[in-house]
Each structure stands twice: as structure tokens, then as C-alpha cells.
Write an enzyme that holds these catalytic residues in place. Structure first.
Site, short mmCIF file in Angstrom:
data_model
loop_
_atom_site.label_atom_id
_atom_site.label_comp_id
_atom_site.label_asym_id
_atom_site.label_seq_id
_atom_site.Cartn_x
_atom_site.Cartn_y
_atom_site.Cartn_z
N LYS A 52 55.38 65.66 100.58
CA LYS A 52 55.71 64.36 101.17
C LYS A 52 57.43 64.06 100.95
CE LYS A 52 51.20 62.44 100.33
NZ LYS A 52 50.47 61.63 99.57
N GLN A 96 50.86 58.05 94.30
CA GLN A 96 49.96 58.98 94.63
C GLN A 96 48.57 58.89 93.78
OE1 GLN A 96 50.48 61.59 96.63
NE2 GLN A 96 48.21 62.43 95.97
N ASP A 119 51.27 53.63 102.61
CA ASP A 119 49.89 54.24 102.90
C ASP A 119 49.03 53.20 103.24
OD1 ASP A 119 49.39 56.81 101.88
OD2 ASP A 119 49.18 56.46 99.63
#
Length: 287
Positions: A52, A96, A119
């Protein structure tokens, strides 16, 4: 013959588009910035975060990273989120998952401002999706929609079976599909007579985390199959679908790896760009 949907190629096209848009739109002033937070030293999470971060740099974004020890406290992680939330250089924040067991992931995710929730996992983002208001959508479900669009798979009027009801993929994907005019049935690994649900479907999306759950008995000839699952085995990566057994049955199928996975990162780049653009308009994501 069953055709393979090249998620890597589609994702690259999307990422190139994001990079071009950043270069054109943010010629002067601050570029979009992605902040990633990694807690602990889980090898798989480290690989995902590295990918990412690399994608953000390739897109021309600012890249912020915080790596915290595995024994970081709830308050310690919250303080880092708050710091990034108030940093004007940060357009999007990604925490994460999974987190170490002693941390309350839901509470920490909800500390991320909805305007920086790239997200799409906060309660506020879920509410915007449920109300069909503008907001940042979860990356993997958005990636599935983009894959289907890129392959010109009709959604309006299509019969879609979503196998998996999780909050990361199944639930938000169901809402996105309904808004595109699909007729959606949701099932999971505990569904009685799963084949009775999936076999009539034009499109089957599988996101259960159960390796090899779906085989030829579940798929109508010519159907499109999207495999979101990923499992590490001694012989390599595989998914929730027994893909080799569907050759010649499914019309299209996503591979593992190289299918949905690259699309998730591509849509993260799209979300970070949108967060920067919307943040430039006003302080909150408007309806």
C-alpha cells in the site's frame, strides 16, 4: 472456455488514472497523503502495508507511516490516530487489520474521521453507505464492482449470489450491488443447500474465508465467479473457490492471486484521492 479476469491489469489502469489525476489536479499545493498504521510484526500485515505504501508513492501521493510495537496500548494507538487526524498533510488513514488481541479494533477504527476513512470501515462510513450518501466505500467491495464493470458484466437485473456476510466484504458489497439494480441473495458457509442459492445466479461472489468451499456443483454454466478468498498452502495461494474444477463451466473467473487483491489496493488509491478532493471542498464529506 472459461476466461480469466486479469485484476492486476485492471488495477494498474485504475492506479495509472489516479496518478495522472494527481499530476494534473495537484500541480500546485499539497498532494494527497496516505497514512498507514501497523501495530506489531505480523509478516502478512507487513507485506500488505508495504504494498500500500509503494502504491501511494507510485501514484505521487505523500506517504506517512507509523509502526507501533505489538504491545502498544489502546491509548497509544488512539493517540497516533488522533495525531494523523489533525495533520493537514494526511488525506487518508488506514489502520492495518488484524490488530493484536488486546486492542479494541472497532473503537480505534471509529476514531478515524469519516473524511479520512479510506478503508470505509467506520460506523459513520457504513451509515453513509446505508443511506446511499457520498462517502468512502470499503475498498474490496468497490474493487469487485470495478472488476465487473471492466469486464462489461451487466449488473442491472442480474441475479447475484454473495457468499459471505462479513462487514468487510459481504455486507457492503450487497448494498453496492443493490444500488446497481442487481437482485442479490446473501448466503454463507452455514447455508443449508448452498448450491440451491448459488446455482441460479449469473454472478457468484465468494468471501467466506473457507478454502475450496465453492465447486462446479455450485455454479451455473456461463456464470461469472469472483473469488475474494485467499489462503496460503504448501503449494501456493488459493481461494474460496476450487477454480481448476470450474474450467469450462464458469464463463469468467478471477484468479488467486491476481484477481481481487490488486483491486483492493487500487481502490485504496481512489479513496485517498477522493478524500483529498472532498477535503479541499469543505471540512466534512457532504451528502
Amino acid at each position: 472456455m472459461t476466461s480469466t479476469i486479469d485484476g492486476s491489469k485492471i488495477a494498474r489502469r485504475i492506479r495509472d488514472g489516479v496518478a495522472h489525476r494527481i499530476a494534473e489536479t495537484f500541480r500546485t499545493g499539497q498532494v494527497p497523503g496516505l497514512a498507514t498504521i501497523l501495530v506489531g510484526d505480523d509478516p502478512a500485515s507487513a507485506v500488505y502495508v508495504a504494498a500500500k505504501r509503494r502504491a501511494a508513492r507510485e501514484a505521487g501521493m505523500g506517504e506517512f507511516h507509523r509502526h507501533l510495537p505489538g504491545d502498544a496500548s489502546q491509548d497509544g494507538v488512539a493517540a497516533v490516530i488522533d495525531e494523523l487526524a489533525h495533520d493537514p498533510g494526511v488525506s487518508g488513514i488506514l489502520l492495518q487489520l488484524p490488530l493484536p488481541a488486546h486492542l479494541d479494533a472497532a473503537a480505534l477504527i471509529d476514531r478515524i474521521p469519516v473524511t479520512k476513512d479510506v478503508d470505509g470501515l467506520t460506523t459513520a462510513s457504513a451509515g453513509l453507505l446505508a443511506r446511499d450518501e457520498r462517502g468512502l466505500r470499503p475498498c474490496t467491495p468497490s474493487g469487485v464492482i470495478e472488476l465487473l464493470d471492466a469486464e462489461s458484466v451487466p449488473l442491472q437485473g442480474a441475479r447475484v449470489a454473495v457468499v459471505g456476510w462479513g462487514e468487510l466484504v459481504g455486507r457492503p458489497l450487497t448494498q453496492l450491488l443493490l444500488r446497481r439494480g442487481a437482485t442479490v441473495t446473501v448466503a454463507h458457509e452455514h447455508t443449508t443447500d448452498l448450491a440451491a442459492v448459488t446455482r441460479p445466479a449469473d454472478i457468484v461472489v465468494v468471501a467466506t474465508g473457507v478454502r475450496g468451499l465453492i465447486g462446479p456443483e455450485h455454479i451455473m454454466p456461463g456464470a461469472t465467479v469472483v473469488d475474494v478468498g485467499i489462503h496460503r498452502t504448501p503449494t501456493g495461494l488459493t481461494g474460496d473457490v476450487r477454480a481448476a474444477e470450474l474450467d469450462g463451466i464458469a464463463g469468467r473467473i478471477t484468479p488467486v492471486p491476481g484477481g481481487v487483491g490488486p483491486m483492493t489496493i487500487a481502490m485504496l488509491m481512489v479513496n485517498t484521492l477522493h478524500a483529498a478532493e472532498w477535503g479541499a471542498e469543505q471540512a466534512t464529506v457532504p451528502a
